[in-house]
Design a protein around this motif. Structure first.
Motif, PDB file in Angstrom:
ATOM      1  N   LEU A  62     -10.942  56.290  18.469  1.00  0.00           N
ATOM      2  CA  LEU A  62     -11.522  57.115  17.436  1.00  0.00           C
ATOM      3  C   LEU A  62     -10.584  58.479  17.982  1.00  0.00           C
ATOM      4  CD1 LEU A  62     -12.591  55.934  15.145  1.00  0.00           C
ATOM      5  CD2 LEU A  62     -14.536  56.942  14.845  1.00  0.00           C
ATOM      6  N   ALA A  63     -10.987  59.059  18.858  1.00  0.00           N
ATOM      7  CA  ALA A  63     -11.572  60.399  18.385  1.00  0.00           C
ATOM      8  C   ALA A  63      -9.878  60.893  18.985  1.00  0.00           C
ATOM      9  CB  ALA A  63     -12.011  61.099  19.560  1.00  0.00           C
ATOM     10  N   LYS A  64      -9.570  60.097  19.783  1.00  0.00           N
ATOM     11  CA  LYS A  64      -7.142  59.794  19.623  1.00  0.00           C
ATOM     12  C   LYS A  64      -6.538  59.401  18.074  1.00  0.00           C
ATOM     13  CE  LYS A  64      -7.439  58.800  24.380  1.00  0.00           C
ATOM     14  NZ  LYS A  64      -7.157  57.559  25.414  1.00  0.00           N
ATOM     15  N   GLN A  65      -7.483  59.001  17.795  1.00  0.00           N
ATOM     16  CA  GLN A  65      -6.888  58.344  16.131  1.00  0.00           C
ATOM     17  C   GLN A  65      -7.186  59.751  16.139  1.00  0.00           C
ATOM     18  OE1 GLN A  65      -8.417  54.484  15.432  1.00  0.00           O
ATOM     19  NE2 GLN A  65      -7.130  53.749  16.746  1.00  0.00           N
ATOM     20  N   TYR A  66      -8.451  59.863  15.494  1.00  0.00           N
ATOM     21  CA  TYR A  66      -8.543  60.376  14.097  1.00  0.00           C
ATOM     22  C   TYR A  66      -7.386  62.416  14.533  1.00  0.00           C
ATOM     23  CZ  TYR A  66     -10.914  65.405  11.886  1.00  0.00           C
ATOM     24  OH  TYR A  66     -11.075  65.619  10.876  1.00  0.00           O
ATOM     25  N   GLU A  67      -7.581  62.492  15.806  1.00  0.00           N
ATOM     26  CA  GLU A  67      -6.810  63.773  15.625  1.00  0.00           C
ATOM     27  C   GLU A  67      -4.919  63.395  15.369  1.00  0.00           C
ATOM     28  OE1 GLU A  67      -5.892  64.952  20.227  1.00  0.00           O
ATOM     29  OE2 GLU A  67      -8.198  64.790  20.347  1.00  0.00           O
ATOM     30  N   ILE A  68      -4.053  61.977  15.536  1.00  0.00           N
ATOM     31  CA  ILE A  68      -3.286  61.588  14.870  1.00  0.00           C
ATOM     32  C   ILE A  68      -3.216  61.846  13.701  1.00  0.00           C
ATOM     33  CG2 ILE A  68      -2.118  59.751  15.296  1.00  0.00           C
ATOM     34  CD1 ILE A  68      -2.228  58.877  17.837  1.00  0.00           C
ATOM     35  N   LEU A  69      -4.299  60.869  12.712  1.00  0.00           N
ATOM     36  CA  LEU A  69      -4.218  61.036  11.765  1.00  0.00           C
ATOM     37  C   LEU A  69      -4.140  62.513  11.014  1.00  0.00           C
ATOM     38  CD1 LEU A  69      -4.835  59.767   8.639  1.00  0.00           C
ATOM     39  CD2 LEU A  69      -6.911  59.992   9.305  1.00  0.00           C
ATOM     40  N   SER A  70      -5.189  63.831  11.792  1.00  0.00           N
ATOM     41  CA  SER A  70      -4.918  64.710  11.411  1.00  0.00           C
ATOM     42  C   SER A  70      -3.475  65.453  11.359  1.00  0.00           C
ATOM     43  CB  SER A  70      -5.993  65.360  12.469  1.00  0.00           C
ATOM     44  OG  SER A  70      -7.598  65.286  12.739  1.00  0.00           O
ATOM     45  N   VAL A  71      -2.607  65.920  12.701  1.00  0.00           N
ATOM     46  CA  VAL A  71      -1.369  66.032  12.252  1.00  0.00           C
ATOM     47  C   VAL A  71      -0.665  65.299  10.964  1.00  0.00           C
ATOM     48  CG1 VAL A  71       0.351  65.938  13.725  1.00  0.00           C
ATOM     49  CG2 VAL A  71      -1.810  66.051  15.073  1.00  0.00           C
ATOM     50  N   ARG A  72      -0.864  63.484  11.679  1.00  0.00           N
ATOM     51  CA  ARG A  72      -0.365  63.253  10.028  1.00  0.00           C
ATOM     52  C   ARG A  72      -0.450  63.753   8.198  1.00  0.00           C
ATOM     53  NH1 ARG A  72       0.933  57.310  11.573  1.00  0.00           N
ATOM     54  NH2 ARG A  72       2.008  56.612   9.388  1.00  0.00           N
ATOM     55  N   VAL A  73      -1.926  63.650   8.265  1.00  0.00           N
ATOM     56  CA  VAL A  73      -2.258  64.506   6.822  1.00  0.00           C
ATOM     57  C   VAL A  73      -1.619  65.332   7.400  1.00  0.00           C
ATOM     58  CG1 VAL A  73      -4.313  64.992   5.731  1.00  0.00           C
ATOM     59  CG2 VAL A  73      -4.177  62.698   6.815  1.00  0.00           C
ATOM     60  N   ALA A  74      -1.702  66.294   7.782  1.00  0.00           N
ATOM     61  CA  ALA A  74      -1.479  67.847   7.317  1.00  0.00           C
ATOM     62  C   ALA A  74       0.011  67.881   7.566  1.00  0.00           C
ATOM     63  CB  ALA A  74      -1.422  68.786   9.152  1.00  0.00           C
ATOM     64  N   GLU A  75       1.061  66.982   8.434  1.00  0.00           N
ATOM     65  CA  GLU A  75       2.304  67.070   8.167  1.00  0.00           C
ATOM     66  C   GLU A  75       2.509  66.906   6.693  1.00  0.00           C
ATOM     67  OE1 GLU A  75       4.287  64.431  11.062  1.00  0.00           O
ATOM     68  OE2 GLU A  75       3.558  66.042  12.237  1.00  0.00           O
ATOM     69  N   GLN A  76       2.097  65.751   6.300  1.00  0.00           N
ATOM     70  CA  GLN A  76       2.336  65.304   4.989  1.00  0.00           C
ATOM     71  C   GLN A  76       1.612  66.066   3.906  1.00  0.00           C
ATOM     72  OE1 GLN A  76      -0.174  61.611   3.567  1.00  0.00           O
ATOM     73  NE2 GLN A  76       0.921  61.219   2.428  1.00  0.00           N
ATOM     74  N   TYR A  77       1.196  66.958   4.108  1.00  0.00           N
ATOM     75  CA  TYR A  77       0.087  67.971   2.989  1.00  0.00           C
ATOM     76  C   TYR A  77       1.640  68.544   2.907  1.00  0.00           C
ATOM     77  CZ  TYR A  77      -1.955  71.497   0.445  1.00  0.00           C
ATOM     78  OH  TYR A  77      -2.265  72.578   0.504  1.00  0.00           O
ATOM     79  N   LYS A  78       1.797  69.320   3.948  1.00  0.00           N
ATOM     80  CA  LYS A  78       2.835  70.238   4.010  1.00  0.00           C
ATOM     81  C   LYS A  78       4.570  69.730   3.109  1.00  0.00           C
ATOM     82  CE  LYS A  78       1.805  72.364   8.133  1.00  0.00           C
ATOM     83  NZ  LYS A  78       2.231  72.451   9.983  1.00  0.00           N
ATOM     84  N   LYS A  79       3.950  68.357   3.848  1.00  0.00           N
ATOM     85  CA  LYS A  79       5.866  67.676   3.102  1.00  0.00           C
ATOM     86  C   LYS A  79       5.712  68.187   1.244  1.00  0.00           C
ATOM     87  CE  LYS A  79       7.268  65.354   7.091  1.00  0.00           C
ATOM     88  NZ  LYS A  79       7.872  64.224   7.454  1.00  0.00           N
ATOM     89  N   ALA A  80       4.268  67.233   0.741  1.00  0.00           N
ATOM     90  CA  ALA A  80       3.848  66.865  -0.478  1.00  0.00           C
ATOM     91  C   ALA A  80       4.413  68.623  -1.089  1.00  0.00           C
ATOM     92  CB  ALA A  80       2.744  66.303  -0.653  1.00  0.00           C
TER      93      ALA A  80
END
Length: 168
Positions: A62-80
């Motif tokens: 879960l900790a690994k998945q959370y790290e991946i999700l955090s990166v993806r959300v940050a990228e999505q926010y920047k792209k948005a």
């Protein structure tokens, strides 16, 4: 007179032995039940240990998945912030490219949303399993204590009866 006392003691001993024979078979039956209960407790402790290991592994995952999700959300926010559908339409003359780009962005967003939902579900399951494990450990400890007390009581009672018989 002495013979009468000896006969009386012999009679008491026989009565005591006759009275304790059914109790001894009951004690043997109880010992079997205690052993079965002990085996059940041991099995439950083993399962609780396995659940504990599973929880630890799932927390790491879960900790690994959370790290991946955090990166993806940050990228999505920047792209948005930088992405504008109107700008895409104006800058591209090819409708297929616009459709493909919009479909790709929609797919990525859907995957991210599914990942977020899955993580939320996994967190809830993990918390429920932790609570169950804690409750199971409390219950097992209480059962073990109760079983030990009953076993001790029956062992003392049988020892007292046998001691009394040997005195006679």
């Amino acid at each position: 007179d002495l013979q009468r006392e000896i006969d009386e003691l012999e009679k008491l001993k026989k009565l005591s032995e006759d009275a304790t024979k059914p109790l001894e078979s009951q004690v043997q039956d109880l010992e079997k039940k205690i052993k079965n209960a002990q085996a059940g407790i041991t099995n439950a402790k083993k399962k609780a240990g396995e659940l504990s290991i599973s929880i630890d592994d799932r927390e790491k995952d879960l900790a690994k998945q959370y790290e991946i999700l955090s990166v993806r959300v940050a990228e999505q926010y920047k792209k948005a912030r930088m992405y504008s559908p109107l700008l895409l339409i104006i800058s591209t003359n090819d409708a297929a490219h616009i459709t493909k780009d919009l479909a790709y962005r929609s797919s990525v967003k859907a995957q991210d949303n599914k990942l977020i939902q899955d993580l939320g579900t996994e967190i809830l399951n993990l918390e429920n399993d932790k609570k169950k494990l804690e409750q199971d450990q409390i219950t097992l400890a209480a059962l073990q204590k109760q079983l030990d007390a009953q076993q001790s009581f029956f062992e003392k009672e049988v020892a007292k009866a046998k001691s009394y018989q040997s005195e006679l």
